[in-house]
Design a protein around this motif. Structure first.
Motif, PDB file in Angstrom:
ATOM      1  N   ARG A   3       0.844  -1.193   0.131  1.00 38.66           N
ATOM      2  CA  ARG A   3       0.080   0.064  -0.017  1.00 38.66           C
ATOM      3  C   ARG A   3       0.861   1.236  -0.100  1.00 38.66           C
ATOM      4  O   ARG A   3       1.650   1.412   0.926  1.00 38.66           O
ATOM      5  CB  ARG A   3      -0.842   0.021   1.194  1.00 38.66           C
ATOM      6  N   THR A   4       0.953   1.976  -1.211  1.00 40.36           N
ATOM      7  CA  THR A   4       1.452   3.284  -1.167  1.00 40.36           C
ATOM      8  C   THR A   4       0.896   4.453  -0.585  1.00 40.36           C
ATOM      9  O   THR A   4      -0.529   4.287  -0.216  1.00 40.36           O
ATOM     10  CB  THR A   4       1.776   3.660  -2.725  1.00 40.36           C
ATOM     11  N   PRO A   5       1.442   5.394  -0.072  1.00 38.92           N
ATOM     12  CA  PRO A   5       0.567   6.522   0.346  1.00 38.92           C
ATOM     13  C   PRO A   5      -0.278   7.159  -0.921  1.00 38.92           C
ATOM     14  O   PRO A   5      -1.342   7.699  -0.451  1.00 38.92           O
ATOM     15  CB  PRO A   5       1.553   7.801   0.695  1.00 38.92           C
ATOM     16  N   VAL A   6      -0.048   7.123  -1.986  1.00 38.34           N
ATOM     17  CA  VAL A   6      -1.084   7.409  -3.068  1.00 38.34           C
ATOM     18  C   VAL A   6      -2.156   6.461  -3.034  1.00 38.34           C
ATOM     19  O   VAL A   6      -3.163   7.032  -3.180  1.00 38.34           O
ATOM     20  CB  VAL A   6      -0.170   7.271  -4.391  1.00 38.34           C
ATOM     21  N   PHE A   7      -1.939   5.335  -2.999  1.00 37.15           N
ATOM     22  CA  PHE A   7      -3.056   4.446  -2.711  1.00 37.15           C
ATOM     23  C   PHE A   7      -4.070   4.576  -1.708  1.00 37.15           C
ATOM     24  O   PHE A   7      -5.394   4.694  -2.012  1.00 37.15           O
ATOM     25  CB  PHE A   7      -2.674   2.700  -2.753  1.00 37.15           C
ATOM     26  N   GLY A  10      -6.140   7.683  -2.139  1.00 35.35           N
ATOM     27  CA  GLY A  10      -7.100   7.421  -3.102  1.00 35.35           C
ATOM     28  C   GLY A  10      -8.093   6.493  -2.270  1.00 35.35           C
ATOM     29  O   GLY A  10      -9.346   6.979  -2.658  1.00 35.35           O
ATOM     30  N   TYR A  11      -7.740   5.676  -1.784  1.00 38.74           N
ATOM     31  CA  TYR A  11      -8.944   4.686  -0.840  1.00 38.74           C
ATOM     32  C   TYR A  11      -9.609   5.523   0.020  1.00 38.74           C
ATOM     33  O   TYR A  11     -10.849   5.372  -0.100  1.00 38.74           O
ATOM     34  CB  TYR A  11      -8.019   3.567  -0.431  1.00 38.74           C
ATOM     35  N   VAL A  12      -8.911   6.054   0.980  1.00 42.48           N
ATOM     36  CA  VAL A  12      -9.606   6.850   1.966  1.00 42.48           C
ATOM     37  C   VAL A  12     -10.662   8.018   1.104  1.00 42.48           C
ATOM     38  O   VAL A  12     -11.778   7.930   1.478  1.00 42.48           O
ATOM     39  CB  VAL A  12      -8.696   7.640   2.889  1.00 42.48           C
ATOM     40  N   LEU A  13     -10.125   8.552   0.126  1.00 41.33           N
ATOM     41  CA  LEU A  13     -11.275   9.592  -0.486  1.00 41.33           C
ATOM     42  C   LEU A  13     -12.466   9.078  -1.188  1.00 41.33           C
ATOM     43  O   LEU A  13     -13.462   9.424  -1.038  1.00 41.33           O
ATOM     44  CB  LEU A  13     -10.187  10.204  -1.587  1.00 41.33           C
ATOM     45  N   CYS A  14     -12.187   7.955  -1.712  1.00 42.34           N
ATOM     46  CA  CYS A  14     -13.191   6.910  -2.433  1.00 42.34           C
ATOM     47  C   CYS A  14     -14.055   6.490  -1.406  1.00 42.34           C
ATOM     48  O   CYS A  14     -15.446   6.457  -1.440  1.00 42.34           O
ATOM     49  CB  CYS A  14     -12.742   5.858  -3.182  1.00 42.34           C
ATOM     50  N   GLY A 104      -9.995  10.803  -6.551  1.00 41.19           N
ATOM     51  CA  GLY A 104      -9.742   9.684  -5.730  1.00 41.19           C
ATOM     52  C   GLY A 104      -9.540   8.297  -6.421  1.00 41.19           C
ATOM     53  O   GLY A 104      -8.484   7.607  -6.179  1.00 41.19           O
ATOM     54  N   VAL A 105     -10.178   8.384  -7.518  1.00 40.51           N
ATOM     55  CA  VAL A 105     -10.143   6.926  -8.552  1.00 40.51           C
ATOM     56  C   VAL A 105      -8.704   7.190  -9.058  1.00 40.51           C
ATOM     57  O   VAL A 105      -8.046   5.790  -9.080  1.00 40.51           O
ATOM     58  CB  VAL A 105     -11.284   7.102  -9.610  1.00 40.51           C
ATOM     59  N   GLY A 106      -8.326   8.287  -9.556  1.00 43.56           N
ATOM     60  CA  GLY A 106      -6.729   8.163 -10.311  1.00 43.56           C
ATOM     61  C   GLY A 106      -5.920   7.833  -9.240  1.00 43.56           C
ATOM     62  O   GLY A 106      -4.945   7.173  -9.543  1.00 43.56           O
ATOM     63  N   LEU A 107      -5.836   8.290  -7.896  1.00 45.56           N
ATOM     64  CA  LEU A 107      -5.024   7.750  -6.935  1.00 45.56           C
ATOM     65  C   LEU A 107      -5.012   6.581  -6.721  1.00 45.56           C
ATOM     66  O   LEU A 107      -4.095   5.613  -6.545  1.00 45.56           O
ATOM     67  CB  LEU A 107      -5.129   8.738  -5.705  1.00 45.56           C
ATOM     68  N   LEU A 108      -6.201   6.023  -6.303  1.00 47.67           N
ATOM     69  CA  LEU A 108      -6.509   4.492  -5.921  1.00 47.67           C
ATOM     70  C   LEU A 108      -5.980   3.749  -7.132  1.00 47.67           C
ATOM     71  O   LEU A 108      -5.442   2.682  -6.647  1.00 47.67           O
ATOM     72  CB  LEU A 108      -8.102   4.464  -6.054  1.00 47.67           C
ATOM     73  N   SER A 110      -3.881   4.268  -9.582  1.00 46.44           N
ATOM     74  CA  SER A 110      -2.314   4.420  -9.913  1.00 46.44           C
ATOM     75  C   SER A 110      -1.505   4.036  -8.885  1.00 46.44           C
ATOM     76  O   SER A 110      -0.186   3.783  -9.089  1.00 46.44           O
ATOM     77  CB  SER A 110      -2.132   5.922 -10.294  1.00 46.44           C
ATOM     78  N   GLY A 111      -1.816   4.133  -7.558  1.00 47.80           N
ATOM     79  CA  GLY A 111      -1.380   3.560  -6.411  1.00 47.80           C
ATOM     80  C   GLY A 111      -0.944   2.311  -6.117  1.00 47.80           C
ATOM     81  O   GLY A 111      -0.395   1.918  -5.083  1.00 47.80           O
ATOM     82  N   ALA A 112      -1.962   1.770  -6.792  1.00 47.81           N
ATOM     83  CA  ALA A 112      -1.850  -0.120  -6.507  1.00 47.81           C
ATOM     84  C   ALA A 112      -0.742  -0.716  -7.052  1.00 47.81           C
ATOM     85  O   ALA A 112      -0.763  -0.639  -8.315  1.00 47.81           O
ATOM     86  CB  ALA A 112      -3.190  -0.683  -6.942  1.00 47.81           C
ATOM     87  N   ARG A 113       0.049  -1.039  -6.384  1.00 58.08           N
ATOM     88  CA  ARG A 113       1.273  -1.791  -6.742  1.00 58.08           C
ATOM     89  C   ARG A 113       1.070  -3.147  -6.673  1.00 58.08           C
ATOM     90  O   ARG A 113       0.499  -3.913  -5.779  1.00 58.08           O
ATOM     91  CB  ARG A 113       2.313  -1.412  -6.130  1.00 58.08           C
ATOM     92  N   ARG A 114       1.509  -3.770  -7.668  1.00 56.77           N
ATOM     93  CA  ARG A 114       1.619  -5.587  -7.910  1.00 56.77           C
ATOM     94  C   ARG A 114       3.081  -5.671  -7.588  1.00 56.77           C
ATOM     95  O   ARG A 114       4.124  -5.068  -8.192  1.00 56.77           O
ATOM     96  CB  ARG A 114       0.996  -5.977  -9.076  1.00 56.77           C
ATOM     97  N   PRO A 115       3.253  -6.852  -6.781  1.00 57.60           N
ATOM     98  CA  PRO A 115       4.712  -7.445  -6.514  1.00 57.60           C
ATOM     99  C   PRO A 115       5.213  -7.835  -7.801  1.00 57.60           C
ATOM    100  O   PRO A 115       4.653  -8.421  -8.760  1.00 57.60           O
ATOM    101  CB  PRO A 115       4.632  -8.560  -5.731  1.00 57.60           C
ATOM    102  N   ALA A 116       6.534  -7.586  -8.118  1.00 58.63           N
ATOM    103  CA  ALA A 116       7.318  -7.773  -9.301  1.00 58.63           C
ATOM    104  C   ALA A 116       7.312  -9.508  -9.274  1.00 58.63           C
ATOM    105  O   ALA A 116       7.411 -10.070  -8.231  1.00 58.63           O
ATOM    106  CB  ALA A 116       8.659  -7.318  -9.327  1.00 58.63           C
ATOM    107  N   MET A 117       7.076  -9.829 -10.487  1.00 60.58           N
ATOM    108  CA  MET A 117       6.986 -11.074 -10.720  1.00 60.58           C
ATOM    109  C   MET A 117       8.641 -11.897 -10.715  1.00 60.58           C
ATOM    110  O   MET A 117       9.562 -11.188 -11.297  1.00 60.58           O
ATOM    111  CB  MET A 117       6.433 -11.811 -12.224  1.00 60.58           C
TER     112      MET A 117
END
Length: 119
Positions: A3-7, A10-14, A104-108, A110-117
């Motif tokens: 969870r990034t600060p950006v995510f 955005g999550y809290v805003l949504c 909010g949607v943009g931050l949510l 764009s901030g969702a990171r996936r672990p690298a494969m």
């Protein structure tokens, strides 16, 4: 999921916007209330946002997309306020909600990171 600060922002805003939609159902009792179908549909979309918020927080991609989709649809419900005879405060509120929804949607998303494969 990390969870990034950006995510998180955005999550809290949504989630706050979803709560606002649910509480907005009480606006049906106002004199200058929007059409009932808009208020009720907004409340339902708010409930969808809140229901998908827990899986989204846990990193579920479908939950994140559901939160984003329900917020986008809710933002679209505010657009007609600019084209009908609505009070100035309603247009101002609609514009602010649309702006907060976009942010909010943009931050949510764009901030969702996936672990690298791993290779």
């Amino acid at each position: 999921m990390t969870r990034t600060p950006v995510f998180t922002t955005g999550y809290v805003l949504c989630v706050v916007l979803g709560l606002f939609d649910v509480v907005g159902v009480a606006g049906l009792a106002m004199d200058d209330a929007p059409p009932a179908v808009v208020v009720i549909l907004g409340g339902v979309l708010g409930l969808v946002t809140l229901a998908a918020a827990v899986p989204a927080w846990r990193g579920n991609r479908a939950g994140q997309l559901t939160v984003a989709g329900s917020r986008a649809l809710s933002g679209l419900l505010a657009v007609p306020a600019f084209f009908v005879d609505a009070p100035a405060w309603a247009r101002l509120l609609s514009g602010g909600l649309i702006l907060l929804t976009i942010v909010g949607v943009g931050l949510l998303l764009s901030g969702a990171r996936r672990p690298a494969m791993a290779r």
